[in-house]
Design an enzyme around this catalytic site. Structure first.
Site, mmCIF file in Angstrom:
data_model
loop_
_atom_site.group_PDB
_atom_site.id
_atom_site.type_symbol
_atom_site.label_atom_id
_atom_site.label_comp_id
_atom_site.label_asym_id
_atom_site.label_seq_id
_atom_site.Cartn_x
_atom_site.Cartn_y
_atom_site.Cartn_z
ATOM 1 N N HIS A 26 3.601 4.200 4.709
ATOM 2 C CA HIS A 26 3.169 4.063 6.107
ATOM 3 C C HIS A 26 3.011 5.449 6.713
ATOM 4 O O HIS A 26 3.776 6.360 6.395
ATOM 5 C CB HIS A 26 4.224 3.279 6.904
ATOM 6 C CG HIS A 26 4.015 3.345 8.389
ATOM 7 N ND1 HIS A 26 3.086 2.560 9.020
ATOM 8 C CD2 HIS A 26 4.577 4.124 9.346
ATOM 9 C CE1 HIS A 26 3.103 2.841 10.330
ATOM 10 N NE2 HIS A 26 3.998 3.786 10.540
ATOM 11 N N GLU A 73 8.513 4.957 16.725
ATOM 12 C CA GLU A 73 8.877 4.449 15.398
ATOM 13 C C GLU A 73 10.130 5.134 14.864
ATOM 14 O O GLU A 73 11.024 4.463 14.358
ATOM 15 C CB GLU A 73 7.698 4.634 14.427
ATOM 16 C CG GLU A 73 6.543 3.694 14.729
ATOM 17 C CD GLU A 73 5.315 3.927 13.857
ATOM 18 O OE1 GLU A 73 4.333 3.194 14.028
ATOM 19 O OE2 GLU A 73 5.326 4.853 13.010
ATOM 20 N N ASN A 86 0.813 -1.230 0.000
ATOM 21 C CA ASN A 86 0.000 0.000 0.000
ATOM 22 C C ASN A 86 0.847 1.281 0.000
ATOM 23 O O ASN A 86 0.391 2.332 0.415
ATOM 24 C CB ASN A 86 -1.056 -0.036 1.103
ATOM 25 C CG ASN A 86 -0.454 -0.086 2.488
ATOM 26 O OD1 ASN A 86 0.753 -0.065 2.641
ATOM 27 N ND2 ASN A 86 -1.299 -0.151 3.499
HETATM 28 P P1 CMP Z 1 0.797 0.345 7.673
HETATM 29 O O1 CMP Z 1 0.128 1.672 7.712
HETATM 30 O O2 CMP Z 1 2.227 0.327 7.314
HETATM 31 O O3 CMP Z 1 0.632 -0.362 9.113
HETATM 32 C C1 CMP Z 1 0.212 -1.667 9.305
HETATM 33 C C2 CMP Z 1 0.185 -2.431 8.043
HETATM 34 O O4 CMP Z 1 -0.394 -3.713 8.136
HETATM 35 C C3 CMP Z 1 -0.666 -1.687 7.058
HETATM 36 O O5 CMP Z 1 0.018 -0.553 6.621
HETATM 37 C C4 CMP Z 1 -0.926 -2.742 6.009
HETATM 38 O O6 CMP Z 1 0.116 -2.834 5.056
HETATM 39 C C5 CMP Z 1 -0.935 -4.007 6.854
HETATM 40 N N1 CMP Z 1 -2.298 -4.483 7.022
HETATM 41 C C6 CMP Z 1 -3.217 -4.016 7.865
HETATM 42 N N2 CMP Z 1 -4.368 -4.718 7.755
HETATM 43 C C7 CMP Z 1 -4.149 -5.658 6.796
HETATM 44 C C8 CMP Z 1 -4.937 -6.691 6.223
HETATM 45 N N3 CMP Z 1 -6.199 -6.903 6.624
HETATM 46 N N4 CMP Z 1 -4.375 -7.448 5.273
HETATM 47 C C9 CMP Z 1 -3.110 -7.232 4.876
HETATM 48 N N5 CMP Z 1 -2.305 -6.269 5.386
HETATM 49 C C10 CMP Z 1 -2.821 -5.487 6.332
#
Ligand code: CMP
Length: 139
Positions: free
Chosen positions: A115, A126, A112
């Protein structure tokens, strides 16, 4: 003034989108007070995402975050945590609002693109994982 942590994730770095993402953050009036490109070890990624240990997606998340270089940065502006989360958008890129960074550069919930810390307290914990005090600009 508030600070937050961002990570430009491996898919966005590999896609050559880092410059556009940093430009966008600067356009949103964030000041970059620390910045580096690093490879996360499995230990780094597991520690960073320790709160998600035990979730079904944890192993995929660690695999992904260690699959290539990332860019970590400390960003400063008024209301930085909330503002960055708004610019970043929903965890799931297709659900993220039009124009958000995840909508533009994200692939799926794991890949995605970026972060954003979820609180000022977590942001501080962090950035301490990645930056020594002397690597962060003092205004
Ligand atoms: P981030 O904001 O880096 O922090 C936690 C991460 O966990 C989030 O981005 C996603 O990449 C991952 N994440 C959270 N929920 C899910 C999910 N349901 N399936 C896959 N990845 C997830």
């Amino acid at each position: 003034m508030e600070r937050t942590l961002t990570i430009i994730k491996p898919n966005a770095v590999a896609a050559g989108a880092s410059g556009r993402i940093l430009d966008r953050l600067i356009a949103e009036e964030f000041v970059i007070v620390a910045l580096k490109m690093i490879f996360l070890s499995r230990n780094d990624a597991s520690r960073f995402y320790a709160v998600h240990r035990g979730r079904a997606f944890f192993a995929d998340l660690v695999d992904f975050m260690t699959s290539g270089p990332v860019i970590v940065a400390v960003l400063e502006r008024e209301d930085a945590v909330a503002r960055l989360r708004r610019v970043v958008g929903d965890t799931d890129p297709p659900k993220a609002a039009e124009g958000t960074i995840r909508r533009l550069f994200g692939v799926d919930k794991t890949q995605n693109a970026i972060h954003a810390s979820d609180s000022a307290e977590n942001a501080c914990a962090e950035w301490r994982q990645f930056f020594a005090e002397e690597e962060i600009m003092i205004p």
